[in-house]
Design a protein around this motif. Structure first.
Motif, PDB file in Angstrom:
ATOM      1  N   SER A 181       0.822  -1.201   0.000  1.00 42.38           N
ATOM      2  CA  SER A 181       0.000   0.000   0.000  1.00 42.38           C
ATOM      3  C   SER A 181       0.861   1.258   0.000  1.00 42.38           C
ATOM      4  N   LYS A 182       1.969   1.204   0.726  1.00 42.41           N
ATOM      5  CA  LYS A 182       2.876   2.355   0.708  1.00 42.41           C
ATOM      6  C   LYS A 182       3.455   2.545  -0.688  1.00 42.41           C
ATOM      7  N   TRP A 183       3.799   1.449  -1.357  1.00 44.67           N
ATOM      8  CA  TRP A 183       4.367   1.565  -2.697  1.00 44.67           C
ATOM      9  C   TRP A 183       3.340   2.154  -3.658  1.00 44.67           C
ATOM     10  N   ARG A 184       2.059   1.732  -3.516  1.00 43.32           N
ATOM     11  CA  ARG A 184       1.019   2.302  -4.380  1.00 43.32           C
ATOM     12  C   ARG A 184       0.916   3.806  -4.147  1.00 43.32           C
ATOM     13  N   ASP A 185       0.941   4.209  -2.879  1.00 43.70           N
ATOM     14  CA  ASP A 185       0.883   5.633  -2.560  1.00 43.70           C
ATOM     15  C   ASP A 185       2.088   6.365  -3.130  1.00 43.70           C
ATOM     16  N   SER A 186       3.269   5.790  -2.941  1.00 47.20           N
ATOM     17  CA  SER A 186       4.469   6.470  -3.422  1.00 47.20           C
ATOM     18  C   SER A 186       4.561   6.429  -4.942  1.00 47.20           C
ATOM     19  N   SER A 187       4.046   5.374  -5.578  1.00 46.37           N
ATOM     20  CA  SER A 187       4.093   5.333  -7.042  1.00 46.37           C
ATOM     21  C   SER A 187       3.176   6.410  -7.625  1.00 46.37           C
ATOM     22  N   ARG A 188       2.033   6.646  -6.976  1.00 43.34           N
ATOM     23  CA  ARG A 188       1.146   7.724  -7.408  1.00 43.34           C
ATOM     24  C   ARG A 188       1.870   9.060  -7.249  1.00 43.34           C
ATOM     25  N   GLU A 189       2.578   9.176  -6.137  1.00 46.28           N
ATOM     26  CA  GLU A 189       3.329  10.392  -5.841  1.00 46.28           C
ATOM     27  C   GLU A 189       4.420  10.632  -6.895  1.00 46.28           C
ATOM     28  N   VAL A 190       5.126   9.572  -7.285  1.00 42.94           N
ATOM     29  CA  VAL A 190       6.179   9.675  -8.300  1.00 42.94           C
ATOM     30  C   VAL A 190       5.602  10.244  -9.595  1.00 42.94           C
ATOM     31  N   ASP A 247      15.592  24.853 -15.261  1.00 44.82           N
ATOM     32  CA  ASP A 247      16.799  24.194 -15.751  1.00 44.82           C
ATOM     33  C   ASP A 247      16.932  22.746 -15.270  1.00 44.82           C
ATOM     34  N   SER A 248      17.045  22.542 -13.974  1.00 42.35           N
ATOM     35  CA  SER A 248      17.315  21.207 -13.433  1.00 42.35           C
ATOM     36  C   SER A 248      16.098  20.291 -13.447  1.00 42.35           C
ATOM     37  N   TYR A 249      14.938  20.831 -13.116  1.00 41.23           N
ATOM     38  CA  TYR A 249      13.710  20.022 -13.038  1.00 41.23           C
ATOM     39  C   TYR A 249      13.386  19.326 -14.371  1.00 41.23           C
ATOM     40  N   PRO A 250      13.414  20.036 -15.524  1.00 45.84           N
ATOM     41  CA  PRO A 250      13.156  19.321 -16.786  1.00 45.84           C
ATOM     42  C   PRO A 250      14.168  18.200 -17.062  1.00 45.84           C
ATOM     43  N   ARG A 251      15.430  18.428 -16.696  1.00 47.85           N
ATOM     44  CA  ARG A 251      16.439  17.377 -16.887  1.00 47.85           C
ATOM     45  C   ARG A 251      16.179  16.207 -15.957  1.00 47.85           C
ATOM     46  N   PHE A 252      15.732  16.489 -14.729  1.00 48.77           N
ATOM     47  CA  PHE A 252      15.379  15.429 -13.784  1.00 48.77           C
ATOM     48  C   PHE A 252      14.266  14.559 -14.366  1.00 48.77           C
ATOM     49  N   LEU A 253      13.235  15.192 -14.924  1.00 43.35           N
ATOM     50  CA  LEU A 253      12.107  14.436 -15.489  1.00 43.35           C
ATOM     51  C   LEU A 253      12.534  13.557 -16.667  1.00 43.35           C
ATOM     52  N   LYS A 254      13.582  13.977 -17.385  1.00 43.45           N
ATOM     53  CA  LYS A 254      14.085  13.202 -18.529  1.00 43.45           C
ATOM     54  C   LYS A 254      15.158  12.189 -18.126  1.00 43.45           C
ATOM     55  N   SER A 255      15.602  12.243 -16.880  1.00 47.46           N
ATOM     56  CA  SER A 255      16.705  11.386 -16.437  1.00 47.46           C
ATOM     57  C   SER A 255      16.288   9.917 -16.415  1.00 47.46           C
ATOM     58  N   ALA A 256      17.261   9.068 -16.583  1.00 47.18           N
ATOM     59  CA  ALA A 256      17.006   7.619 -16.569  1.00 47.18           C
ATOM     60  C   ALA A 256      16.453   7.172 -15.217  1.00 47.18           C
ATOM     61  N   SER A 257      16.942   7.758 -14.137  1.00 45.33           N
ATOM     62  CA  SER A 257      16.468   7.337 -12.814  1.00 45.33           C
ATOM     63  C   SER A 257      14.991   7.674 -12.629  1.00 45.33           C
ATOM     64  N   TYR A 258      14.563   8.856 -13.052  1.00 43.93           N
ATOM     65  CA  TYR A 258      13.135   9.208 -12.914  1.00 43.93           C
ATOM     66  C   TYR A 258      12.295   8.365 -13.870  1.00 43.93           C
ATOM     67  N   GLN A 259      12.783   8.143 -15.073  1.00 43.70           N
ATOM     68  CA  GLN A 259      12.054   7.320 -16.042  1.00 43.70           C
ATOM     69  C   GLN A 259      11.856   5.905 -15.496  1.00 43.70           C
ATOM     70  N   ASP A 260      12.876   5.375 -14.852  1.00 42.93           N
ATOM     71  CA  ASP A 260      12.765   4.037 -14.238  1.00 42.93           C
ATOM     72  C   ASP A 260      11.719   4.035 -13.117  1.00 42.93           C
ATOM     73  N   MET A 261      11.716   5.100 -12.321  1.00 47.91           N
ATOM     74  CA  MET A 261      10.726   5.173 -11.230  1.00 47.91           C
ATOM     75  C   MET A 261       9.301   5.218 -11.802  1.00 47.91           C
ATOM     76  N   THR A 262       9.100   5.954 -12.885  1.00 43.20           N
ATOM     77  CA  THR A 262       7.750   6.039 -13.457  1.00 43.20           C
ATOM     78  C   THR A 262       7.339   4.718 -14.094  1.00 43.20           C
ATOM     79  N   LYS A 263       8.284   3.991 -14.653  1.00 43.07           N
ATOM     80  CA  LYS A 263       7.958   2.677 -15.229  1.00 43.07           C
ATOM     81  C   LYS A 263       7.541   1.695 -14.128  1.00 43.07           C
ATOM     82  N   GLN A 264       8.199   1.776 -12.968  1.00 42.94           N
ATOM     83  CA  GLN A 264       7.837   0.916 -11.849  1.00 42.94           C
ATOM     84  C   GLN A 264       6.503   1.321 -11.251  1.00 42.94           C
ATOM     85  N   ALA A 265       6.169   2.606 -11.370  1.00 42.69           N
ATOM     86  CA  ALA A 265       4.898   3.097 -10.848  1.00 42.69           C
ATOM     87  C   ALA A 265       3.778   2.635 -11.764  1.00 42.69           C
TER      88      ALA A 265
END
Length: 180
Positions: free
Chosen positions: A46-55, A162-180
């Motif tokens: 349940s925590k993961w579902r909440d955090s995946s929504r958050e991601v 500057d940094s936020y758009p690069r964060f959204l395109k980063s491999a680490s964020y993309q991986d988190m969204t795929k897991q979500a």
């Protein structure tokens, strides 16, 4: 013997940097606890579902990211890979500073923040223009909870544009969204 980092191909260095970011994010996720048993697995689910929504909400706006404790942690980890975490650290220090009520503590915190982030040649100097730096310096004489507002706003805008758009395109964020 190790030949040093210079001898490694760029792709290896990029991959190592990416893995470091991913591991850093995982290490800071409190919901990935060490519980044993069925009830802890259910809680984790349940925590993961909440955090995946958050991601997924982080990409809606920079404000959504900053409202999330794990979002701030993930963004901070990303900024470390770009050697620009001082911007977020300054923003967070200003947020904490605004909560200070004691006049004595307010003045000492203001000086510490100024010396660490704002003054020229500061150890973790943020990227603000000379005019903003001078306004902030003048604001220190009568330190109030608003004395860093302009510098904080400029730093926030820099991160958001500057940094936020690069964060959204980063491999680490993309991986988190795929897991979500």
């Amino acid at each position: 013997m190790c030949r040093g980092l210079a001898a490694l191909p760029i792709t290896c260095l990029e991959r190592a940097k990416d893995l470091k970011t991913r591991l850093g994010i995982l290490l800071h996720k409190p919901e990935l606890g060490h519980g044993i048993g069925t009830s802890s697995k259910l809680q984790l689910g349940s925590k993961w579902r909440d955090s995946s929504r958050e991601v997924l909400e982080w990409r809606e706006s920079f404000d959504q990211l900053l409202k999330s404790k794990s979002g701030v942690t993930a963004f901070h980890t990303f900024l470390k890979t770009e050697f620009s975490e001082e911007n977020l650290d300054f923003w967070l220090a200003c947020e904490d500073f605004k909560k200070t009520r004691s006049k004595t503590k307010l003045a000492s915190k203001a000086n510490r923040i100024f010396e660490e982030f704002v003054q020229s040649e500061a150890p973790r100097e943020v990227n603000i223009d000379h005019e903003t730096r001078e306004i902030t310096r003048k604001n220190l004489s009568g330190a109030t909870s608003a004395c860093f507002n302009e510098a904080q706003a400029k730093t926030r805008t820099l991160m958001e544009k500057d940094s936020y758009p690069r964060f959204l395109k980063s491999a680490s964020y993309q991986d988190m969204t795929k897991q979500a």
